[in-house]
Design an enzyme around this catalytic site. Structure first.
Site, PDB file in Angstrom:
ATOM      1  N   LYS A   1      30.594 -32.853  29.964  1.00 37.62           N
ATOM      2  CA  LYS A   1      30.289 -33.562  28.715  1.00 37.62           C
ATOM      3  C   LYS A   1      30.416 -35.083  28.817  1.00 37.62           C
ATOM      4  O   LYS A   1      29.720 -35.805  28.107  1.00 37.62           O
ATOM      5  CB  LYS A   1      31.194 -33.046  27.586  1.00 37.62           C
TER       6      LYS A   1
ATOM      7  N   ASP B   1      29.499 -31.544  18.233  1.00 34.36           N
ATOM      8  CA  ASP B   1      30.795 -30.877  18.041  1.00 34.36           C
ATOM      9  C   ASP B   1      31.508 -31.413  16.789  1.00 34.36           C
ATOM     10  O   ASP B   1      32.039 -30.645  15.987  1.00 34.36           O
ATOM     11  CB  ASP B   1      31.705 -31.086  19.264  1.00 34.36           C
TER      12      ASP B   1
END
Ligand code: ATR
Length: 276
Positions: free
Chosen positions: A70, A106
């Site tokens: 990420k 997220d």
């Protein structure tokens, strides 16, 4: 073997390992439900740079990025939006006609899950943990006008994160003072196969009207079970997972995601795994 129709869109998840990712199941169900000619493929990536080049080369429309890429993936994209930059992590790549755009859904998945149950603006939320997941949650809370208070096993990390985001923190010794409008666990404590663990004492949960865990395996962590017994409203990590995926779906397809279908398939798989 029958080939894919030429107009079939390809989406993917990049991770390593990626075998246990529920994203292929969830996204394929969503694409199918919306009648889109598309496949969603898991890729266990060994060379991230080459994999990202492959998105453009192969015309992959969108990619979910998971552990451990990420942060590293940010080096290889054409654009990164402000949220992803502040958080320091990209979980979504959108191939916009050859330009690879990185974003982070997220935090938004988290915010939408919490807002489905309670107001964020003006409220205080105790955030357990100061790692990568906590960064997205702290960012989301602040963006929505909430006040995060960070508490972490390693106090120095809580302090550093609080300073970076301009919010407050508590040391472990101050745990007895901790009361807030909500408690959010961002640590892996309580995740399968360590379901007997909890990041917070069960007899101190009644101070929190809402308790949320970002863990979704098990669905009901010890923290959530004890919180329910203590009379708190509880939110499982499943909601955040589904909603971060729904936001990816929206970015890639321009369509509203079939949230309940996505929840249904993921829930069925998690229940099946739990009964195994
Ligand atoms: P992620 O990127 O998934 O958030 P991470 O960066 O490793 O993962 O962060 C995990 C967080 O959970 C950290 O805040 C970690 O605490 P430390 O900063 O002290 O390492 C916390 N954590 C992990 N295991 C823990 C445990 N057994 N007890 C308490 N906190 C734990």
């Amino acid at each position: 073997m029958k080939g894919l129709p030429s107009e079939c869109a390809v989406y993917a998840v990049f991770g390593n390992p990626v075998k246990h990712s529920l994203s292929p199941l969830m996204h394929q169900a969503a694409l199918d439900r919306m009648g889109l000619k598309a496949v969603y493929v898991p890729f266990c990536v060994t060379d991230l740079k080459e994999a990202v080049l492959g998105i453009r080369g192969l015309g992959i429309r969108g990619v979910s990025v998971t552990l451990p890429f990420k942060t590293a993936v940010m080096n290889y994209l054409d654009e990164i939006d402000e949220g992803a930059r502040r958080i320091g992590a990209v979980n979504t790549i959108w191939n916009d006609q050859g330009r690879l755009k990185g974003t982070n859904t997220d935090w938004l998945g988290f915010v939408l899950s919490l807002q489905a149950h309670t107001e964020i603006r003006g409220r205080r939320f105790l955030v357990i943990g100061a790692g990568g997941a906590a960064r997205g949650i702290v960012y989301g809370l602040i963006r929505e006008g909430g006040h995060p208070v960070i508490i972490n096993r390693t106090a120095a990390k809580a302090e550093a994160l609080a300073r970076e985001f301009g919010c407050s923190f508590l040391s472990g010794a101050e745990i007895h003072q901790a009361g807030a409008d909500g408690l959010i666990n961002t640590t892996p404590v309580g995740m399968a196969p360590h379901g007997e663990d909890s990041p917070w004492p069960g007899d101190r949960l009644h101070h929190f009207p809402v308790v949320m865990d970002i863990i979704y395996n098990p669905l009901q962590t010890r923290l959530l079970k004890e919180a329910r017994t203590a009379g708190c409203l509880t939110i499982s990590g499943l909601e955040m997972f589904i909603r971060q995926g729904a936001e990816q779906f929206k970015i890639w397809t321009g369509l509203e995601a079939p949230l309940s279908r996505m929840r249904e398939v993921v829930l069925a798989q998690l229940t099946k795994d739990a009964n195994r």
